[in-house]
Design an enzyme around this catalytic site. Structure first.
Site, PDB file in Angstrom:
ATOM      1  N   THR A   1       0.823  -1.226   0.000  1.00 41.10           N
ATOM      2  CA  THR A   1       0.000   0.000   0.000  1.00 41.10           C
ATOM      3  C   THR A   1       0.854   1.273   0.000  1.00 41.10           C
ATOM      4  O   THR A   1       0.793   2.077   0.932  1.00 41.10           O
ATOM      5  CB  THR A   1      -0.934   0.028   1.229  1.00 41.10           C
ATOM      6  OG1 THR A   1      -0.117   0.017   2.423  1.00 41.10           O
ATOM      7  CG2 THR A   1      -1.874  -1.162   1.258  1.00 41.10           C
TER       8      THR A   1
ATOM      9  N   THR B   1      -2.241   4.483  -2.580  1.00 40.22           N
ATOM     10  CA  THR B   1      -3.303   5.112  -1.787  1.00 40.22           C
ATOM     11  C   THR B   1      -3.644   6.514  -2.252  1.00 40.22           C
ATOM     12  O   THR B   1      -4.762   6.975  -2.021  1.00 40.22           O
ATOM     13  CB  THR B   1      -2.931   5.136  -0.300  1.00 40.22           C
ATOM     14  OG1 THR B   1      -1.643   5.773  -0.166  1.00 40.22           O
ATOM     15  CG2 THR B   1      -2.872   3.738   0.273  1.00 40.22           C
TER      16      THR B   1
ATOM     17  N   GLY C   1      -2.410   7.217   6.694  1.00 41.91           N
ATOM     18  CA  GLY C   1      -1.862   6.112   5.900  1.00 41.91           C
ATOM     19  C   GLY C   1      -1.925   4.805   6.690  1.00 41.91           C
ATOM     20  O   GLY C   1      -2.274   3.757   6.145  1.00 41.91           O
ATOM     21  N   ASP C   2      -1.587   4.898   7.986  1.00 39.39           N
ATOM     22  CA  ASP C   2      -1.613   3.710   8.848  1.00 39.39           C
ATOM     23  C   ASP C   2      -3.038   3.173   8.994  1.00 39.39           C
ATOM     24  O   ASP C   2      -3.276   1.965   8.954  1.00 39.39           O
ATOM     25  CB  ASP C   2      -1.050   4.046  10.239  1.00 39.39           C
ATOM     26  CG  ASP C   2       0.353   4.643  10.157  1.00 39.39           C
ATOM     27  OD1 ASP C   2       1.108   4.245   9.250  1.00 39.39           O
ATOM     28  OD2 ASP C   2       0.676   5.518  10.983  1.00 39.39           O
TER      29      ASP C   2
HETATM   30  P1  ADP Z   1       0.354   8.345   3.300  1.00 34.16           P
HETATM   31  O1  ADP Z   1      -0.096   8.862   4.609  1.00 34.16           O
HETATM   32  O2  ADP Z   1       1.027   7.025   3.394  1.00 34.16           O
HETATM   33  O3  ADP Z   1       1.119   9.344   2.464  1.00 34.16           O
HETATM   34  P2  ADP Z   1      -1.923   8.979   1.692  1.00 34.16           P
HETATM   35  O4  ADP Z   1      -1.426  10.364   1.692  1.00 34.16           O
HETATM   36  O5  ADP Z   1      -2.171   8.320   0.380  1.00 34.16           O
HETATM   37  O6  ADP Z   1      -0.995   7.986   2.503  1.00 34.16           O
HETATM   38  O7  ADP Z   1      -3.247   8.953   2.568  1.00 34.16           O
HETATM   39  C1  ADP Z   1      -3.944   7.761   2.792  1.00 34.16           C
HETATM   40  C2  ADP Z   1      -5.423   7.983   2.538  1.00 34.16           C
HETATM   41  O8  ADP Z   1      -5.877   9.013   3.408  1.00 34.16           O
HETATM   42  C3  ADP Z   1      -5.755   8.434   1.134  1.00 34.16           C
HETATM   43  O9  ADP Z   1      -6.095   7.322   0.319  1.00 34.16           O
HETATM   44  C4  ADP Z   1      -6.976   9.324   1.352  1.00 34.16           C
HETATM   45  O10 ADP Z   1      -8.135   8.507   1.333  1.00 34.16           O
HETATM   46  C5  ADP Z   1      -6.805   9.852   2.754  1.00 34.16           C
HETATM   47  N1  ADP Z   1      -6.310  11.242   2.821  1.00 34.16           N
HETATM   48  C6  ADP Z   1      -5.119  11.655   3.330  1.00 34.16           C
HETATM   49  N2  ADP Z   1      -5.005  12.993   3.263  1.00 34.16           N
HETATM   50  C7  ADP Z   1      -6.154  13.452   2.707  1.00 34.16           C
HETATM   51  C8  ADP Z   1      -6.672  14.759   2.364  1.00 34.16           C
HETATM   52  N3  ADP Z   1      -5.976  15.875   2.601  1.00 34.16           N
HETATM   53  N4  ADP Z   1      -7.890  14.832   1.798  1.00 34.16           N
HETATM   54  C9  ADP Z   1      -8.614  13.730   1.561  1.00 34.16           C
HETATM   55  N5  ADP Z   1      -8.183  12.486   1.848  1.00 34.16           N
HETATM   56  C10 ADP Z   1      -6.983  12.335   2.423  1.00 34.16           C
HETATM   57 MG    MG Z   2       1.695   5.412   3.912  1.00 34.92          MG
END
Ligand code: ADP
Ligand code: MG
Ligand code: MG
Length: 291
Positions: free
Chosen positions: A142, A180, A220-221
């Site tokens: 992921t 993601t 993300g977690d």
């Molecule tokens: P990571 O934290 O590993 O970088 P992501 O940024 O892809 O992972 O965030 C994981 C999930 O959280 C995304 O698939 C989305 O659904 C949600 N998410 C995170 N930040 C936002 C945001 N600012 N607006 C809408 N959804 C968000």
């Molecule tokens: Mg992540």
């Protein structure tokens, strides 16, 4: 449709990241979860300071040996997130082999946490260890956009690039991949891909998620935990699993932003602590609002 999950992630006393973000939702979905805390910190590292302890690879292995001595190593799932050193990551690999010697059907859900938005937040030498040794033994991966780029050594600027990156990851090992989020003109694009057998092209799908103008920690977690939980309940339906996970998460993020607003905070100013406990109904019974 349920299972026993060994979750090796960070623990914070205050706030929700790592195991604090993953264990409760998995329990709500009916899983037995055994957490190993790879660190114990007062709070997440986005705050001005933090205090606490880091578990090293030998200490992790000690806990595994303790479980083994009592025949307690049967797990259906291993879940890992942020890992801060090559030696700890190598011990995770030993854990994967050990758990698979007890249960050959173990599903290893790996969130290859390396960084975000062009910036690494782990030592650079972790990248090749993930690429060469960890990704090949993972069942589901992921990554976010930046992580998928590092692991596939490609640039992802479009949906097509994202689908190609998934194909490269499948060729390395994992049958399920969820990128993601890919940042495309103000929206987040999730891309999922399930290669059901090696003879056929993977089944791929996307979900468009409007970007909420705020920064959250622990999302993300939480996302990876929800993907584990739902994809195990719908093993042939990664698209449905992702819709449920995204729907829960977006309801939670909306609640978080609304709570900060009604308390008079500017939700754009710093990273927001997610309202995890308050969102338990949205986790147990998500209304599918994202397709
Ligand atoms: P990571 O934290 O590993 O970088 P992501 O940024 O892809 O992972 O965030 C994981 C999930 O959280 C995304 O698939 C989305 O659904 C949600 N998410 C995170 N930040 C936002 C945001 N600012 N607006 C809408 N959804 C968000
Ligand atoms: Mg992540
Ligand atoms: Mg991100």
């Amino acid at each position: 449709e349920t299972g026993r999950v060994l979750s090796i992630q960070s623990h914070t006393v205050q706030g929700y990241v790592g195991n604090k973000s993953a264990v409760f939702p998995l329990q709500l979905l009916g899983y037995d979860v055994d957490p190993i805390n790879s660190v114990q910190f007062s709070n997440h590292t986005g705050y001005p300071t933090f205090k606490g302890q880091v578990l090293n690879g030998e200490q992790l292995w000690d806990l595994i040996e303790g479980l083994e001595a009592n025949d307690l190593l049967f797990y259906t799932h291993l879940l890992t997130g942020y890992i801060g050193s090559v030696s700890f990551l190598n011990t995770i690999l030993k854990v994967v082999y050990k758990l698979r010697s007890v249960n050959p059907n173990l599903t290893y859900v790996c969130d290859p946490v390396l960084g975000d938005e062009g910036k690494l937040y782990v030592p650079e030498d972790l990248v090749s260890v993930y690429r060469e040794k960890v990704v090949p033994v993972a069942s589901m991966l992921t990554p976010n956009q930046f992580e998928a780029e590092l692991l596939t050594e490609t640039r992802i600027g479009s949906e097509t690039d994202g689908r190609k990156a998934c194909n490269i990851i499948h060729a390395a090992g994992p049958s399920k991949v969820v990128i993601t989020s890919i940042n495309i003109d103000g929206n987040l694009l999730l891309i999922g891909s399930h290669q059901k057998d090696k003879e056929h092209a993977p089944e791929q799908f996307k979900i468009v998620i409007p970007r909420i103008p705020a920064y959250f920690t622990g999302t993300g977690d939480l996302m990876t935990a929800l993907l584990l939980g739902w994809s195990n309940k719908y093993p042939d339906n990664l698209d449905k699993a992702a819709e449920l996970a995204v729907s829960s998460l977006q309801a939670l993020l909306q609640r978080t932003v609304n709570d900060y607003k009604s308390a008079g905070y500017d939700s754009r100013s710093s990273s927001l602590e997610i309202r995890l406990i308050q969102s338990q109904d949205d986790i147990r019974n998500p209304k599918t609002t994202f397709k």
